[in-house]
Motif scaffolding. Structure first.
Motif, mmCIF file in Angstrom:
data_model
loop_
_atom_site.group_PDB
_atom_site.id
_atom_site.type_symbol
_atom_site.label_atom_id
_atom_site.label_comp_id
_atom_site.label_asym_id
_atom_site.label_seq_id
_atom_site.Cartn_x
_atom_site.Cartn_y
_atom_site.Cartn_z
ATOM 1 N N UNK A 1 -0.149 0.854 6.268
ATOM 2 C CA UNK A 1 -0.644 2.086 6.847
ATOM 3 C C UNK A 1 0.251 3.244 6.389
ATOM 4 N N UNK A 2 -0.366 4.310 5.938
ATOM 5 C CA UNK A 2 0.401 5.463 5.483
ATOM 6 C C UNK A 2 0.881 6.303 6.653
ATOM 7 N N UNK A 3 2.005 6.955 6.455
ATOM 8 C CA UNK A 3 2.499 7.871 7.473
ATOM 9 C C UNK A 3 1.762 9.205 7.350
ATOM 10 N N UNK A 4 1.798 9.969 8.418
ATOM 11 C CA UNK A 4 1.200 11.300 8.403
ATOM 12 C C UNK A 4 1.873 12.168 7.345
ATOM 13 N N UNK A 5 3.186 12.040 7.204
ATOM 14 C CA UNK A 5 3.920 12.841 6.221
ATOM 15 C C UNK A 5 3.457 12.522 4.800
ATOM 16 N N UNK A 6 3.213 11.246 4.500
ATOM 17 C CA UNK A 6 2.730 10.875 3.171
ATOM 18 C C UNK A 6 1.341 11.458 2.929
ATOM 19 N N UNK A 7 0.455 11.343 3.913
ATOM 20 C CA UNK A 7 -0.889 11.908 3.767
ATOM 21 C C UNK A 7 -0.831 13.415 3.559
ATOM 22 N N UNK A 8 0.041 14.087 4.291
ATOM 23 C CA UNK A 8 0.193 15.533 4.164
ATOM 24 C C UNK A 8 0.716 15.907 2.779
ATOM 25 N N UNK A 9 1.702 15.189 2.283
ATOM 26 C CA UNK A 9 2.261 15.459 0.966
ATOM 27 C C UNK A 9 1.218 15.238 -0.128
ATOM 28 N N UNK A 10 0.450 14.161 -0.009
ATOM 29 C CA UNK A 10 -0.616 13.901 -0.970
ATOM 30 C C UNK A 10 -1.660 15.003 -0.932
ATOM 31 N N UNK A 11 -2.016 15.457 0.253
ATOM 32 C CA UNK A 11 -3.013 16.521 0.395
ATOM 33 C C UNK A 11 -2.523 17.807 -0.256
ATOM 34 N N UNK A 12 -1.267 18.146 -0.053
ATOM 35 C CA UNK A 12 -0.709 19.378 -0.630
ATOM 36 C C UNK A 12 -0.679 19.297 -2.151
ATOM 37 N N UNK A 61 -9.461 2.660 8.798
ATOM 38 C CA UNK A 61 -10.504 1.725 8.392
ATOM 39 C C UNK A 61 -9.867 0.581 7.608
ATOM 40 N N UNK A 62 -10.213 -0.636 7.969
ATOM 41 C CA UNK A 62 -9.598 -1.794 7.322
ATOM 42 C C UNK A 62 -10.344 -2.249 6.064
ATOM 43 N N UNK A 63 -11.485 -1.653 5.762
ATOM 44 C CA UNK A 63 -12.273 -2.042 4.599
ATOM 45 C C UNK A 63 -11.416 -2.030 3.330
ATOM 46 N N UNK A 64 -11.422 -3.155 2.602
ATOM 47 C CA UNK A 64 -10.727 -3.236 1.323
ATOM 48 C C UNK A 64 -9.237 -3.490 1.413
ATOM 49 N N UNK A 65 -8.720 -3.624 2.593
ATOM 50 C CA UNK A 65 -7.291 -3.909 2.755
ATOM 51 C C UNK A 65 -7.081 -5.402 2.916
ATOM 52 N N UNK A 66 -5.947 -5.843 2.446
ATOM 53 C CA UNK A 66 -5.579 -7.232 2.628
ATOM 54 C C UNK A 66 -4.351 -7.279 3.522
ATOM 55 N N UNK A 67 -4.378 -8.219 4.437
ATOM 56 C CA UNK A 67 -3.222 -8.370 5.311
ATOM 57 C C UNK A 67 -2.113 -9.069 4.543
ATOM 58 N N UNK A 68 -0.918 -8.555 4.657
ATOM 59 C CA UNK A 68 0.224 -9.165 4.009
ATOM 60 C C UNK A 68 0.817 -10.185 4.972
ATOM 61 N N UNK A 69 0.849 -11.412 4.531
ATOM 62 C CA UNK A 69 1.418 -12.473 5.338
ATOM 63 C C UNK A 69 2.935 -12.418 5.258
ATOM 64 N N UNK A 70 3.614 -12.728 6.345
ATOM 65 C CA UNK A 70 5.080 -12.765 6.317
ATOM 66 C C UNK A 70 5.578 -13.738 5.246
ATOM 67 N N UNK A 71 6.672 -13.396 4.612
ATOM 68 C CA UNK A 71 7.215 -14.229 3.540
ATOM 69 C C UNK A 71 8.104 -15.344 4.079
ATOM 70 N N UNK A 72 8.218 -15.438 5.348
ATOM 71 C CA UNK A 72 9.059 -16.477 5.952
ATOM 72 C C UNK A 72 8.266 -17.173 7.062
ATOM 73 N N UNK A 73 8.738 -18.316 7.449
ATOM 74 C CA UNK A 73 8.104 -19.013 8.569
ATOM 75 C C UNK A 73 9.189 -19.596 9.442
ATOM 76 N N UNK A 74 8.876 -19.679 10.684
ATOM 77 C CA UNK A 74 9.848 -20.198 11.661
ATOM 78 C C UNK A 74 9.386 -21.550 12.137
#
Length: 74
Positions: A1-12, A61-74
């Motif tokens: 998920x992008x931060x508001x600051x990143x979205x704002x910088x991209x928009x500018x 919107x989650x369309x087209x996103x893939x969930x990143x699975x944790x690289x470790x397991x407990x």
């Protein structure tokens, strides 16, 4: 998920580039610098807010996103 600051910088950054393009095209067609600047500014103001809102909406919107699975397991 992008931060508001990143979205704002991209928009500018996008709007600066788009303003130069729009103003250049209007100037090339009309030869009037003040009219080209006015159109470029109006275009920027309106589309900046539309783009920012569009980015924030798509961030929910989650369309087209893939969930990143944790690289470790407990």
């Amino acid at each position: 998920m992008e931060t508001t600051q990143r979205s704002l910088t991209k928009a500018i950054s996008w709007r600066l580039l788009a303003t130069v393009i729009t103003s250049s095209l209007v100037y090339a067609w009309t030869g009037e610098g003040s009219f080209a600047a006015t159109v470029g500014l109006a275009d920027t103001v309106v589309k900046f807010f539309i783009y920012f809102g569009h980015e924030r909406l798509w961030n929910r919107i989650s369309f087209g996103r893939q969930r990143k699975e944790p690289e470790y397991s407990i």
